[in-house]
Enzyme design. Structure first.
Site, PDB file in Angstrom:
ATOM      1  N   CYS A 252       0.848  -1.210   0.000  1.00 17.15           N
ATOM      2  CA  CYS A 252       0.000   0.000   0.000  1.00 17.15           C
ATOM      3  C   CYS A 252       0.876   1.249   0.000  1.00 17.15           C
ATOM      4  O   CYS A 252       0.528   2.246  -0.645  1.00 17.15           O
ATOM      5  CB  CYS A 252      -0.897   0.034   1.240  1.00 17.15           C
ATOM      6  SG  CYS A 252      -2.327  -1.031   1.152  1.00 17.15           S
TER       7      CYS A 252
ATOM      8  N   GLU B 166      -6.423  -0.238   7.241  1.00 17.55           N
ATOM      9  CA  GLU B 166      -6.237   1.003   6.487  1.00 17.55           C
ATOM     10  C   GLU B 166      -5.117   0.812   5.470  1.00 17.55           C
ATOM     11  O   GLU B 166      -4.124   0.144   5.750  1.00 17.55           O
ATOM     12  CB  GLU B 166      -5.833   2.151   7.422  1.00 17.55           C
ATOM     13  CG  GLU B 166      -6.928   2.635   8.343  1.00 17.55           C
ATOM     14  CD  GLU B 166      -7.925   3.567   7.674  1.00 17.55           C
ATOM     15  OE1 GLU B 166      -7.761   3.882   6.482  1.00 17.55           O
ATOM     16  OE2 GLU B 166      -8.891   3.951   8.350  1.00 17.55           O
ATOM     17  N   CYS B 167      -5.257   1.471   4.325  1.00 14.63           N
ATOM     18  CA  CYS B 167      -4.165   1.408   3.345  1.00 14.63           C
ATOM     19  C   CYS B 167      -3.083   2.425   3.687  1.00 14.63           C
ATOM     20  O   CYS B 167      -1.964   2.318   3.203  1.00 14.63           O
ATOM     21  CB  CYS B 167      -4.698   1.651   1.950  1.00 14.63           C
ATOM     22  SG  CYS B 167      -5.387   3.295   1.712  1.00 14.63           S
ATOM     23  N   GLY B 168      -3.441   3.412   4.490  1.00 11.39           N
ATOM     24  CA  GLY B 168      -2.454   4.424   4.865  1.00 11.39           C
ATOM     25  C   GLY B 168      -2.694   5.768   4.218  1.00 11.39           C
ATOM     26  O   GLY B 168      -2.133   6.776   4.627  1.00 11.39           O
TER      27      GLY B 168
END
Ligand code: SF4
Length: 237
Positions: free
Chosen positions: A111, A212-214
Site C-alpha cells: 500500500c 487502512e491502506c495508509g
C-alpha cells in the site's frame, strides 16, 4: 479563520452547502480531490458535478484494481462530465510489489508503494486535499473532522460526520449508479488481492489485522489538528 472556527462554521451545514461554501474560499485549481470510485464515492462525485465541474478528480490506480472499478470510473466521468486523472505508482516499484506478491507478504509496504507514495507524488502540487472519507468507517477514522491539517496541508472532508448508511440512502434516493460489485456482496471495494465480500469494510484485508491502506492515516496518527494555524497560511502555502 482558523481550523477550529472553520469546523464550527461548517458543522451545521449539509455536505452540498459545505462544498459550495468551500469553493467560495478555495480555487479548484489548488484543490486535489481524490476518489477511489468505491461503493460510497458516487455521492461526493455527484455533489461535485453539481457544484463545480471544473474540479478535477484524481483516481489512484494501483494497477491491482477490479475491472468493474475501472469501468465504473469511466462511466461516472462520462455521465457526470468530470475530468478524471489517473495517478499511477512508480512502474519499477510497482513491478517489485507484483513480482514479490507483496500484498501477501507485506501489505503495508505494498500500500505504501502503490497508494501512499502515488498520492504524495501529486499532493505537493496542491494546497488543499479533499476526500470523501467518513469518521464512522473505521476506528482509526473516528476523530476525523470536516477540516484537518495533514502534512501541513488543509484536508477537507465534507462527509466526515456522515454515516455510510446516510450516504447509501442518498445514493439510492438520488438514483445514483451504484458500484457494480455492491450488488454482488462487496460492501467496500479496493484492490482485487485484498478485497472480498462482506458488510461495510469487513471484506478489506480480511483475515489480516490491517484495516487502512495508509492514505488517510499517513504516518500513523497523521491527523494533527493545529487549531491556531490560520487557513490563509495553508491556502497560500
Ligand atoms: S490494497 Fe492490497 S494490493 Fe492494493 S496496494 Fe494495498 S496491499 Fe497492495
Amino acid at each position: 479563520m482558523n481550523i477550529k472556527a472553520l469546523n464550527e462554521a461548517f458543522k451545521p451545514m449539509l455536505a452540498e452547502e459545505r462544498i459550495l461554501e468551500f469553493y467560495r474560499m478555495f480555487d479548484s485549481e489548488k484543490v486535489l480531490l481524490t476518489s477511489s470510485f468505491g461503493t460510497n464515492s458516487v455521492y461526493l462525485l455527484h455533489l461535485i458535478s453539481k457544484v463545480n465541474r471544473r474540479q478535477k478528480v484524481h483516481f489512484i490506480n494501483t494497477n491491482f484494481l477490479f475491472e468493474e472499478t475501472i469501468k465504473y470510473k469511466n462511466d461516472i466521468a462520462r455521465d457526470f462530465t468530470l475530468e478524471v486523472i489517473e495517478a499511477l505508482p512508480d512502474p519499477t516499484s510497482h513491478a517489485i510489489t507484483r513480482e514479490e506478491k507483496m500484498y501477501e507478504t507485506n501489505p503495508d509496504l505494498c500500500c505504501g508503494v502503490n497508494k501512499v507514495a502515488t498520492l504524495n507524488a501529486v499532493l505537493d502540487d496542491y494546497n488543499v486535499w479533499m476526500a470523501g472519507v467518513m469518521n464512522t468507517q473505521t476506528n482509526t477514522r473516528k476523530d476525523f473532522d470536516i477540516f484537518q491539517i495533514v502534512h501541513n496541508k488543509l484536508k477537507f472532508m465534507p462527509l466526515a460526520d456522515y454515516s455510510e448508511l446516510e450516504v447509501q440512502f442518498y445514493i439510492k434516493s438520488l438514483y445514483l449508479p451504484p458500484h457494480p460489485l455492491k450488488s454482488q456482496g462487496y460492501g467496500s471495494v479496493g484492490c482485487t488481492h485484498c478485497t472480498s465480500c462482506g458488510y461495510d469494510r469487513e471484506g478489506r484485508w480480511s483475515g489480516k489485522s490491517k484495516v487502512e491502506c495508509g492514505l488517510h492515516t499517513i504516518g500513523g496518527k497523521q491527523q494533527t489538528v493545529n487549531e491556531k494555524l490560520q487557513v490563509s497560511e495553508l491556502a497560500e502555502a
